[in-house]
Design a protein around this motif. Structure first.
Motif, mmCIF file in Angstrom:
data_model
loop_
_atom_site.group_PDB
_atom_site.id
_atom_site.type_symbol
_atom_site.label_atom_id
_atom_site.label_comp_id
_atom_site.label_asym_id
_atom_site.label_seq_id
_atom_site.Cartn_x
_atom_site.Cartn_y
_atom_site.Cartn_z
ATOM 1 N N GLY A 272 -143.307 -40.787 -5.486
ATOM 2 C CA GLY A 272 -143.245 -39.396 -5.920
ATOM 3 C C GLY A 272 -142.211 -39.126 -7.003
ATOM 4 O O GLY A 272 -141.150 -39.755 -7.043
ATOM 5 N N GLY A 273 -142.531 -38.195 -7.886
ATOM 6 C CA GLY A 273 -141.620 -37.790 -8.946
ATOM 7 C C GLY A 273 -141.667 -38.663 -10.172
ATOM 8 O O GLY A 273 -140.919 -38.443 -11.131
ATOM 9 N N ARG A 274 -142.544 -39.654 -10.181
ATOM 10 C CA ARG A 274 -142.599 -40.581 -11.327
ATOM 11 C C ARG A 274 -142.899 -39.854 -12.634
ATOM 12 O O ARG A 274 -142.213 -40.049 -13.642
ATOM 13 N N LEU A 275 -143.908 -38.997 -12.610
ATOM 14 C CA LEU A 275 -144.261 -38.279 -13.839
ATOM 15 C C LEU A 275 -143.196 -37.252 -14.203
ATOM 16 O O LEU A 275 -142.926 -37.010 -15.378
ATOM 17 N N THR A 276 -142.599 -36.627 -13.198
ATOM 18 C CA THR A 276 -141.556 -35.627 -13.453
ATOM 19 C C THR A 276 -140.398 -36.239 -14.229
ATOM 20 O O THR A 276 -139.861 -35.622 -15.157
ATOM 21 N N VAL A 277 -140.010 -37.442 -13.874
ATOM 22 C CA VAL A 277 -138.861 -38.094 -14.501
ATOM 23 C C VAL A 277 -139.250 -38.847 -15.773
ATOM 24 O O VAL A 277 -138.565 -38.758 -16.793
ATOM 25 N N PHE A 278 -140.361 -39.572 -15.736
ATOM 26 C CA PHE A 278 -140.694 -40.480 -16.837
ATOM 27 C C PHE A 278 -141.818 -39.991 -17.735
ATOM 28 O O PHE A 278 -141.989 -40.513 -18.843
ATOM 29 N N GLY A 279 -142.607 -39.020 -17.269
ATOM 30 C CA GLY A 279 -143.739 -38.580 -18.066
ATOM 31 C C GLY A 279 -144.746 -39.709 -18.248
ATOM 32 O O GLY A 279 -144.779 -40.676 -17.495
ATOM 33 N N GLU A 280 -145.552 -39.591 -19.265
ATOM 34 C CA GLU A 280 -146.553 -40.620 -19.553
ATOM 35 C C GLU A 280 -146.065 -41.608 -20.607
ATOM 36 O O GLU A 280 -146.771 -42.560 -20.940
ATOM 37 N N THR A 281 -144.858 -41.392 -21.140
ATOM 38 C CA THR A 281 -144.421 -42.172 -22.298
ATOM 39 C C THR A 281 -143.481 -43.322 -21.967
ATOM 40 O O THR A 281 -143.232 -44.173 -22.821
ATOM 41 N N ARG A 282 -142.957 -43.368 -20.744
ATOM 42 C CA ARG A 282 -141.955 -44.386 -20.438
ATOM 43 C C ARG A 282 -142.381 -45.299 -19.296
ATOM 44 O O ARG A 282 -141.564 -45.854 -18.581
ATOM 45 N N LYS A 283 -143.695 -45.460 -19.144
ATOM 46 C CA LYS A 283 -144.204 -46.297 -18.069
ATOM 47 C C LYS A 283 -143.760 -47.747 -18.219
ATOM 48 O O LYS A 283 -143.441 -48.421 -17.240
ATOM 49 N N LYS A 284 -143.766 -48.235 -19.456
ATOM 50 C CA LYS A 284 -143.458 -49.645 -19.673
ATOM 51 C C LYS A 284 -142.041 -49.973 -19.207
ATOM 52 O O LYS A 284 -141.805 -51.000 -18.567
ATOM 53 N N GLU A 285 -141.079 -49.092 -19.529
ATOM 54 C CA GLU A 285 -139.707 -49.306 -19.078
ATOM 55 C C GLU A 285 -139.649 -49.368 -17.555
ATOM 56 O O GLU A 285 -138.971 -50.219 -16.975
ATOM 57 N N LEU A 286 -140.352 -48.463 -16.906
ATOM 58 C CA LEU A 286 -140.347 -48.401 -15.446
ATOM 59 C C LEU A 286 -140.937 -49.668 -14.851
ATOM 60 O O LEU A 286 -140.415 -50.227 -13.886
ATOM 61 N N LEU A 287 -142.018 -50.151 -15.441
ATOM 62 C CA LEU A 287 -142.671 -51.346 -14.931
ATOM 63 C C LEU A 287 -141.829 -52.600 -15.148
ATOM 64 O O LEU A 287 -142.056 -53.625 -14.493
ATOM 65 N N LYS A 288 -140.852 -52.529 -16.053
ATOM 66 C CA LYS A 288 -139.975 -53.672 -16.325
ATOM 67 C C LYS A 288 -138.561 -53.440 -15.790
ATOM 68 O O LYS A 288 -137.610 -54.051 -16.269
ATOM 69 N N SER A 289 -138.425 -52.567 -14.789
ATOM 70 C CA SER A 289 -137.097 -52.222 -14.264
ATOM 71 C C SER A 289 -136.784 -52.874 -12.922
ATOM 72 O O SER A 289 -135.721 -52.654 -12.361
#
Length: 328
Positions: A272-289
């Motif tokens: 939960g809250g993934r889109l609230t914090v990262f939006g649709e533009t920072r998925k790649k960073e999240l997937l590599k964290s």
């Protein structure tokens, strides 16, 4: 001390010292990319290039007896959250089938409330049987179940029990006053004792400190939970936290990386809250964290992202959805 030395400690299975943990927390912002790279290296060493996909259904909504400060479904708050009893089992199973078409292997049936009565237990049991028959891994998040209920549901095909601790024992009284932290800890222990795959994590951005975040991670490690969902606050109007600022993406990424260092062999699922914090533009960073799992589709009372877009981004990041055979 260096980040590389701490990274090697984790890969070697050495427990981190308090000084190592504070080094990660206080690492300068201009070294965040380096931290994320190390966290991703740890998750790759443990999980390869696979990413676990899960989804949920809000199977029973609203009027919860508990007063958790962040929750839209609490009966103590005035929100616009929907209110309805447990959905028919066939509707729950149909939602699981739709999620399965997108590569989802774990499907969580989530229900508001603290305790489960006999009528709802029958509904959960039928839904679990239906999901298991499709080859899904049914998970249940219904509040606190006793040992006999857990064993009965496991016999019906239940694979996982989800019960978040939400935050540290130190911070918990500031977040909830209607039950004790120990009740939640005992619920987690009951799920583990029943031989279920236990998913227990927390929500971040509710006012907790870094020490609280570390305390929660170490508690989950000590308990031995297999999966740790990481949620970020989405402030809901009508809750006590409606005016709280959303976490900055950089702080959220550091939380994920820290948890990978502290919990190297546990499934870390971004929920939960993934889109609230990262939006649709920072998925790649999240997937590599450092994350090894992702919740796709909608959340409990808020809309999630586009699953097709998520799958495309997963492929772009060089990852692939894991198969059931990889899951414990």
């Amino acid at each position: 001390m260096s980040l590389k030395a701490i990274y090697r400690k984790v890969l070697d299975g050495t427990q981190l010292a308090d000084s190592d943990i504070h080094f990660i927390i206080n690492l300068p912002q201009d070294r965040l990319e380096e931290l994320l790279s190390c966290a991703h290296g740890i998750r790759t060493a443990r999980f390869g290039n696979t990413l676990g996909l899960c989804a949920i259904i809000n199977a029973k909504s609203g009027t919860c007896s508990e007063d958790c400060s962040f929750c839209a479904q609490s009966g103590h708050h005035s929100t616009q959250s929907p209110e309805y009893p447990l959905l028919p089992p066939e509707e729950i199973v149909a939602a699981g089938a739709a999620a399965q078409q997108h590569g989802v292997t774990r499907f969580g049936v989530v229900a508001s409330g603290k305790k489960v009565g006999n009528q709802d237990l029958e509904g959960f049991t039928e839904a679990v049987r239906g999901l298991a028959a499709m080859g899904m891994a049914p998970d249940l998040s219904p509040g606190i179940l006793d040992h006999s209920q857990l064993k009965s549901l496991k016999k019906a095909g239940l694979k996982g029990y989800h019960h978040n601790l939400e935050t540290s024992a130190s911070f918990f009284p500031k977040m909830c006053s209607t039950h004790s932290y120990e009740e939640d800890v005992n619920a987690v222990r009951s799920g583990l004792k029943a031989g279920l795959y236990v998913c227990s994590g927390g929500i971040f951005g509710i006012g907790e400190s870094w020490d609280d975040r570390v305390e929660l991670a170490l508690t989950l490690k000590e308990l031995g939970v297999q999966s740790v969902p990481i949620n970020f606050l989405h402030p809901i109007p009508g809750t006590p936290l409606e005016a709280r600022d959303v976490l900055k993406p950089e702080e959220a990424l550091r939380i994920v990386a820290l948890y990978r260092f502290l919990l190297p062999d546990r499934a870390l699922r971004i929920c939960g809250g993934r889109l609230t914090v990262f939006g649709e533009t920072r998925k790649k960073e999240l997937l590599k964290s450092g994350a090894s799992g992702l919740m796709v589709g909608d959340y409990l009372t808020t809309t999630g992202g586009d699953t097709t877009s998520d799958l495309e981004e997963i492929a772009t990041a060089g990852l692939q959805p894991e198969n059931r055979k990889h899951e414990k």
